[in-house]
Design a protein around this motif. Structure first.
Motif, mmCIF file in Angstrom:
data_model
loop_
_atom_site.group_PDB
_atom_site.id
_atom_site.type_symbol
_atom_site.label_atom_id
_atom_site.label_comp_id
_atom_site.label_asym_id
_atom_site.label_seq_id
_atom_site.Cartn_x
_atom_site.Cartn_y
_atom_site.Cartn_z
ATOM 1 N N LEU A 176 -2.870 2.781 -1.642
ATOM 2 C CA LEU A 176 -4.008 1.735 -1.909
ATOM 3 C C LEU A 176 -4.362 1.798 -3.552
ATOM 4 N N ASP A 177 -4.076 3.137 -4.087
ATOM 5 C CA ASP A 177 -4.493 3.117 -5.412
ATOM 6 C C ASP A 177 -3.509 2.358 -6.325
ATOM 7 N N ARG A 178 -2.165 2.440 -5.840
ATOM 8 C CA ARG A 178 -1.035 1.505 -6.639
ATOM 9 C C ARG A 178 -1.378 -0.104 -6.391
ATOM 10 N N GLU A 179 -1.820 -0.354 -5.206
ATOM 11 C CA GLU A 179 -2.020 -1.884 -5.023
ATOM 12 C C GLU A 179 -3.088 -2.423 -5.559
ATOM 13 N N MET A 180 -4.336 -1.414 -5.725
ATOM 14 C CA MET A 180 -5.518 -1.885 -6.286
ATOM 15 C C MET A 180 -5.220 -2.276 -8.002
ATOM 16 N N GLN A 181 -4.284 -1.269 -8.419
ATOM 17 C CA GLN A 181 -3.923 -0.972 -9.890
ATOM 18 C C GLN A 181 -3.126 -2.507 -10.247
ATOM 19 N N ALA A 182 -1.986 -2.854 -9.194
ATOM 20 C CA ALA A 182 -1.428 -4.069 -9.399
ATOM 21 C C ALA A 182 -2.338 -5.390 -9.341
ATOM 22 N N ARG A 183 -3.463 -5.236 -8.731
ATOM 23 C CA ARG A 183 -4.152 -6.484 -8.658
ATOM 24 C C ARG A 183 -5.211 -6.496 -9.959
ATOM 25 N N GLN A 184 -5.245 -5.711 -10.746
ATOM 26 C CA GLN A 184 -6.364 -5.756 -11.815
ATOM 27 C C GLN A 184 -5.949 -7.198 -12.667
ATOM 28 N N LYS B 22 -8.834 -5.483 8.898
ATOM 29 C CA LYS B 22 -8.207 -5.799 10.139
ATOM 30 C C LYS B 22 -7.834 -7.329 10.116
ATOM 31 N N SER B 23 -8.463 -8.478 9.647
ATOM 32 C CA SER B 23 -8.155 -9.563 9.663
ATOM 33 C C SER B 23 -6.915 -9.775 8.549
ATOM 34 N N ASP B 24 -6.979 -9.088 7.492
ATOM 35 C CA ASP B 24 -5.750 -9.227 6.542
ATOM 36 C C ASP B 24 -4.278 -8.611 7.109
ATOM 37 N N ARG B 25 -4.772 -7.553 7.915
ATOM 38 C CA ARG B 25 -3.276 -7.109 8.679
ATOM 39 C C ARG B 25 -2.784 -8.116 9.634
ATOM 40 N N VAL B 26 -3.847 -8.664 10.298
ATOM 41 C CA VAL B 26 -3.159 -10.053 11.098
ATOM 42 C C VAL B 26 -2.680 -11.227 10.328
ATOM 43 N N SER B 27 -3.108 -11.410 9.239
ATOM 44 C CA SER B 27 -2.636 -12.519 8.514
ATOM 45 C C SER B 27 -1.528 -12.245 7.390
ATOM 46 N N GLY B 28 -1.238 -10.907 7.213
ATOM 47 C CA GLY B 28 -0.097 -10.317 6.473
ATOM 48 C C GLY B 28 -0.551 -10.471 4.923
ATOM 49 N N THR B 29 -1.969 -10.426 4.620
ATOM 50 C CA THR B 29 -2.131 -10.503 3.303
ATOM 51 C C THR B 29 -2.628 -9.586 2.659
ATOM 52 N N GLY B 30 -2.868 -8.388 3.459
ATOM 53 C CA GLY B 30 -3.882 -7.124 2.989
ATOM 54 C C GLY B 30 -3.116 -6.341 2.198
ATOM 55 N N PHE B 31 -3.446 -4.846 2.448
ATOM 56 C CA PHE B 31 -2.956 -3.761 1.818
ATOM 57 C C PHE B 31 -1.960 -3.400 2.983
ATOM 58 N N THR B 32 -0.920 -2.750 2.350
ATOM 59 C CA THR B 32 0.021 -2.069 3.263
ATOM 60 C C THR B 32 -0.375 -1.132 4.195
ATOM 61 N N PHE B 33 0.057 -1.069 5.241
ATOM 62 C CA PHE B 33 -0.544 0.178 6.280
ATOM 63 C C PHE B 33 0.707 0.628 7.207
ATOM 64 N N THR B 34 0.316 1.717 7.788
ATOM 65 C CA THR B 34 1.511 2.427 8.496
ATOM 66 C C THR B 34 0.883 2.543 10.038
ATOM 67 N N LYS B 35 1.631 2.308 10.899
ATOM 68 C CA LYS B 35 1.422 2.404 12.351
ATOM 69 C C LYS B 35 1.868 3.828 12.910
#
Length: 77
Positions: free
Chosen positions: A50-58, A25-38
């Motif tokens: 989530l899988d793609r983003e975790m892979q990119a952060r390795q 939730k805090s990452d959504r507000v700051s714009g630093t977290g995982f992408t999400f959809t409303k």
């Protein structure tokens, strides 16, 4: 979370990526977290994204330069 479910709510996504729901939730507000959809007032995370983003952060080490794409912008740690 049921096997193969694609769209996860905040609690399910937090469990999936081993973070707390409040961190997502805090990452959504700051714009630093995982992408999400409303969907209306509901927030959902795409399990495949989530899988793609975790892979990119390795990384191989803590000293390795790390570049991630966040909403089309590359950020260096």
């Amino acid at each position: 979370m049921e096997q193969g479910k694609r769209w996860l709510d905040t609690h399910e996504a937090a469990a999936y990526v081993n973070l707390s729901p409040s961190k997502l939730k805090s990452d959504r507000v700051s714009g630093t977290g995982f992408t999400f959809t409303k969907f209306g007032r509901s927030v959902r995370y795409d399990r495949l994204a989530l899988d793609r983003e975790m892979q990119a952060r390795q990384r191989r080490s803590t000293s390795e330069e790390h570049r991630i794409a966040h909403r089309g912008i590359y950020l260096d740690d």
